[in-house]
Design an enzyme around this catalytic site. Sequence first.
Site, PDB file in Angstrom:
ATOM      1  N   LYS A  32       1.238  -1.483   0.034  1.00  0.00           N
ATOM      2  CA  LYS A  32      -0.131   0.156   0.290  1.00  0.00           C
ATOM      3  C   LYS A  32       0.745   0.752   0.369  1.00  0.00           C
ATOM      4  O   LYS A  32       1.399   1.615   0.761  1.00  0.00           O
ATOM      5  CB  LYS A  32      -0.861   0.346   1.361  1.00  0.00           C
ATOM      6  CG  LYS A  32      -2.324   0.944   1.337  1.00  0.00           C
ATOM      7  CD  LYS A  32      -1.693   2.254   0.655  1.00  0.00           C
ATOM      8  CE  LYS A  32      -1.881   3.191   1.752  1.00  0.00           C
ATOM      9  NZ  LYS A  32      -1.569   4.755   1.859  1.00  0.00           N
ATOM     10  N   GLU A  42       9.243   1.943  11.043  1.00  0.00           N
ATOM     11  CA  GLU A  42      10.257   2.888  11.669  1.00  0.00           C
ATOM     12  C   GLU A  42       9.175   4.700  11.085  1.00  0.00           C
ATOM     13  O   GLU A  42       8.971   4.107   9.796  1.00  0.00           O
ATOM     14  CB  GLU A  42      11.215   2.454   9.686  1.00  0.00           C
ATOM     15  CG  GLU A  42      11.342   1.229   9.390  1.00  0.00           C
ATOM     16  CD  GLU A  42      12.803   1.269  10.287  1.00  0.00           C
ATOM     17  OE1 GLU A  42      12.816   1.706  10.514  1.00  0.00           O
ATOM     18  OE2 GLU A  42      13.215   0.114   9.932  1.00  0.00           O
ATOM     19  N   CYS A  94      13.799  11.041   7.118  1.00  0.00           N
ATOM     20  CA  CYS A  94      13.230  10.224   7.747  1.00  0.00           C
ATOM     21  C   CYS A  94      14.847  10.855   9.330  1.00  0.00           C
ATOM     22  O   CYS A  94      14.703  10.790  10.368  1.00  0.00           O
ATOM     23  CB  CYS A  94      12.958   9.300   7.998  1.00  0.00           C
ATOM     24  SG  CYS A  94      13.792   7.899   7.410  1.00  0.00           S
ATOM     25  N   GLU A 137       8.847  16.462  14.928  1.00  0.00           N
ATOM     26  CA  GLU A 137       9.484  16.786  13.133  1.00  0.00           C
ATOM     27  C   GLU A 137       8.735  17.816  12.330  1.00  0.00           C
ATOM     28  O   GLU A 137       7.928  17.445  12.251  1.00  0.00           O
ATOM     29  CB  GLU A 137       9.009  15.337  12.996  1.00  0.00           C
ATOM     30  CG  GLU A 137       9.661  14.942  12.258  1.00  0.00           C
ATOM     31  CD  GLU A 137       9.387  13.555  10.942  1.00  0.00           C
ATOM     32  OE1 GLU A 137       8.276  12.919  11.399  1.00  0.00           O
ATOM     33  OE2 GLU A 137      10.277  13.325  10.763  1.00  0.00           O
TER      34      GLU A 137
HETATM   35  P1  NAD Z   1       1.613   9.147   7.466  1.00  0.00           P
HETATM   36  O1  NAD Z   1       1.937   8.072   8.428  1.00  0.00           O
HETATM   37  O2  NAD Z   1       1.411  10.109   7.008  1.00  0.00           O
HETATM   38  O3  NAD Z   1       1.552   7.926   6.054  1.00  0.00           O
HETATM   39  C1  NAD Z   1       2.323   6.412   5.795  1.00  0.00           C
HETATM   40  C2  NAD Z   1       1.780   5.667   4.847  1.00  0.00           C
HETATM   41  O4  NAD Z   1       0.549   5.441   6.442  1.00  0.00           O
HETATM   42  C3  NAD Z   1       0.925   5.875   3.887  1.00  0.00           C
HETATM   43  O5  NAD Z   1       0.656   5.268   3.082  1.00  0.00           O
HETATM   44  C4  NAD Z   1      -0.529   6.399   4.511  1.00  0.00           C
HETATM   45  O6  NAD Z   1      -1.419   6.344   3.389  1.00  0.00           O
HETATM   46  C5  NAD Z   1      -0.620   4.883   5.495  1.00  0.00           C
HETATM   47  N1  NAD Z   1      -1.427   5.385   6.663  1.00  0.00           N
HETATM   48  C6  NAD Z   1      -2.144   6.431   6.860  1.00  0.00           C
HETATM   49  N2  NAD Z   1      -2.483   6.377   8.534  1.00  0.00           N
HETATM   50  C7  NAD Z   1      -2.830   4.839   8.275  1.00  0.00           C
HETATM   51  C8  NAD Z   1      -3.318   3.784   9.294  1.00  0.00           C
HETATM   52  N3  NAD Z   1      -3.733   4.795  10.572  1.00  0.00           N
HETATM   53  N4  NAD Z   1      -3.474   2.741   8.685  1.00  0.00           N
HETATM   54  C9  NAD Z   1      -2.745   2.588   7.922  1.00  0.00           C
HETATM   55  N5  NAD Z   1      -2.061   3.076   6.484  1.00  0.00           N
HETATM   56  C10 NAD Z   1      -2.563   4.715   6.798  1.00  0.00           C
HETATM   57  O7  NAD Z   1       3.688   9.498   7.022  1.00  0.00           O
HETATM   58  P2  NAD Z   1       4.081  10.456   5.284  1.00  0.00           P
HETATM   59  O8  NAD Z   1       3.236  11.350   6.004  1.00  0.00           O
HETATM   60  O9  NAD Z   1       3.163   9.458   4.590  1.00  0.00           O
HETATM   61  O10 NAD Z   1       5.365  10.433   5.495  1.00  0.00           O
HETATM   62  C11 NAD Z   1       6.571  10.657   6.504  1.00  0.00           C
HETATM   63  C12 NAD Z   1       6.468  10.354   8.402  1.00  0.00           C
HETATM   64  O11 NAD Z   1       7.137   8.858   7.326  1.00  0.00           O
HETATM   65  C13 NAD Z   1       7.530  11.134   8.920  1.00  0.00           C
HETATM   66  O12 NAD Z   1       7.118  11.168   9.867  1.00  0.00           O
HETATM   67  C14 NAD Z   1       8.726  10.307   8.851  1.00  0.00           C
HETATM   68  O13 NAD Z   1       9.681  10.574   9.275  1.00  0.00           O
HETATM   69  C15 NAD Z   1       8.311   8.758   8.602  1.00  0.00           C
HETATM   70  N6  NAD Z   1       9.742   8.084   7.634  1.00  0.00           N
HETATM   71  C16 NAD Z   1      10.345   6.881   8.415  1.00  0.00           C
HETATM   72  C17 NAD Z   1      10.857   6.968   8.214  1.00  0.00           C
HETATM   73  C18 NAD Z   1      11.592   5.704   8.506  1.00  0.00           C
HETATM   74  O14 NAD Z   1      12.741   4.767   7.881  1.00  0.00           O
HETATM   75  N7  NAD Z   1      11.807   5.980   9.929  1.00  0.00           N
HETATM   76  C19 NAD Z   1      11.420   6.625   6.240  1.00  0.00           C
HETATM   77  C20 NAD Z   1      10.784   7.607   5.430  1.00  0.00           C
HETATM   78  C21 NAD Z   1       9.684   8.023   6.297  1.00  0.00           C
END
Ligand code: NAD
Length: 475
Positions: free
Chosen positions: A168, A243, A277, A378
């Site tokens: 997804k 992550e 991240c 963040e």
């Molecule tokens: P997000 O949490 O909004 O979304 C990530 C994914 O999860 C998307 O595909 C979204 O549609 C899905 N999603 C959102 N809510 C959900 C739920 N309740 N159940 C299931 N799926 C759900 O994050 P984003 O805005 O896409 O990405 C930015 C964030 O990702 C930042 O906080 C960043 O630090 C983090 N990130 C972490 C790493 C790591 O390896 N630690 C790497 C890249 C990004």
Amino acid sequence: MLIGGQWTSAGATVFDSINPATGERNYRIAGAGPEHVELAVAAAREAQARPAWRDMLPHRRAALLMRIADGMEASADRLADAQRLENGKVVAECRSQVASAAATFRYYAAVCETLGEEITPSRGAYLSMSIHEPHGVVAAITPWNSPLTMEAQKVAPALAAGNAVILKPSEVTPSPALELGRIALEAGLAPGLLNVLPGFGAEVGGPLVAHPGVDMVSFTGGTASGRRIAEVAARKLMSVALELGGKSPHIVFADADLDAAADAIIGGIFEGSGQSCVAGSRLFVQRSIRDAFVGRIVERARALRVDLPDAPGAQMGPIASFGHRERIEAMVDGARGRGVEVLCGAERPADARLAAGAFYRPTVLAPADGGDPIVREEIFGPVLCALAFDDEADLVAQANDSVYGLAAGIWTRDFGRAWRIARALAAGTVWINTYKQLSISTPFGGFKDSGLGREKGIGGLRLYQQGKSIYVATR
Ligand code: NAD
């Protein structure tokens, strides 16, 4: 979307894929809903249980993963464009991420083919062993900042471990995942082993995580979403790998190679427009050199070339979406309103060619101390907070004063000091005299609110398996 080896848009809620550099629509995307989750879970369960997959010998599974890597390289330009058009990363970074994603498939092919099971010390007349089996169906949920590498990092080990996968991707960057689905099918991966469901968290992500037919979730994204997923997983007693976010300290002592440190600090926060991240978003400089060194960083930040991601020489593209730029602007404006000093940036570029895109200038702020929300939350954008420290103890206390613990960087020529600080910091990855080196063969993950579990490395394959112990009588 890709379900059971078939491309379909039946019953989809259509949404737009937008180019953040221009504001133009790239494509119309079929967004999945709960009914597609049902179909994908059924297809994945059926495909995973087939003897042809369950009993496939590791070297054959490895050969399949190698063919997927070849397919990615053959489609390198297309994959790089798919990412650039949706998240605005500059061309060079997109290309290097395609190479890294293909290398990830090769690495897990090698791990799959060579990783043995263990014979454990026997305490009686039996042979005891510990072997590993797949969870079954894995849901892989990814963010928009680096879909090429993050998706490979989940799909390759999950398949190598013998699972079926439902991927997804983020609603902001659905295309690289759809391309990966095509490449895997063309490489000969049986239908149903990799399904791709583009769409929104609430409509697809939530139902996928909650579905009883999903045995494990591997999630990369924000901490709030990760926590919600962990709560659902707790009710199902299902494995999760998370992550999550970060607010990583990047530390400079007066004795450091300051030229190298300045390069790393600029790259560590402004590469990918800070949407990483592990972005080094909190800069801690030893007080004796604080003003001169931060002045140098500001000069370098001002000189960065913010441009269209496919313009030759572009160093920073746009923010990945207009909505995210608004969030960054609101956070920076809030900080300014609370009296935080702006050293540079905190504005959109003046260049008229960039006016239609979601661009934002590299920004350096000088908060009085670590208490302001701009230092604690963040931002996930090109915003650096410059702070000072007096000595090692003060530095460690300030650097660890965060709910996050993803990564950290230390610049000093005193190795003993670097070692002490590396051990004292609560961070899943520490870089000494380098920053943002990432390798598929080295585990990656977060302390505290930055996550649960470790991806990458040999353990990155075991993450997608469960242990089984077998005892065989020897007389
Ligand atoms: P997000 O949490 O909004 O979304 C990530 C994914 O999860 C998307 O595909 C979204 O549609 C899905 N999603 C959102 N809510 C959900 C739920 N309740 N159940 C299931 N799926 C759900 O994050 P984003 O805005 O896409 O990405 C930015 C964030 O990702 C930042 O906080 C960043 O630090 C983090 N990130 C972490 C790493 C790591 O390896 N630690 C790497 C890249 C990004």
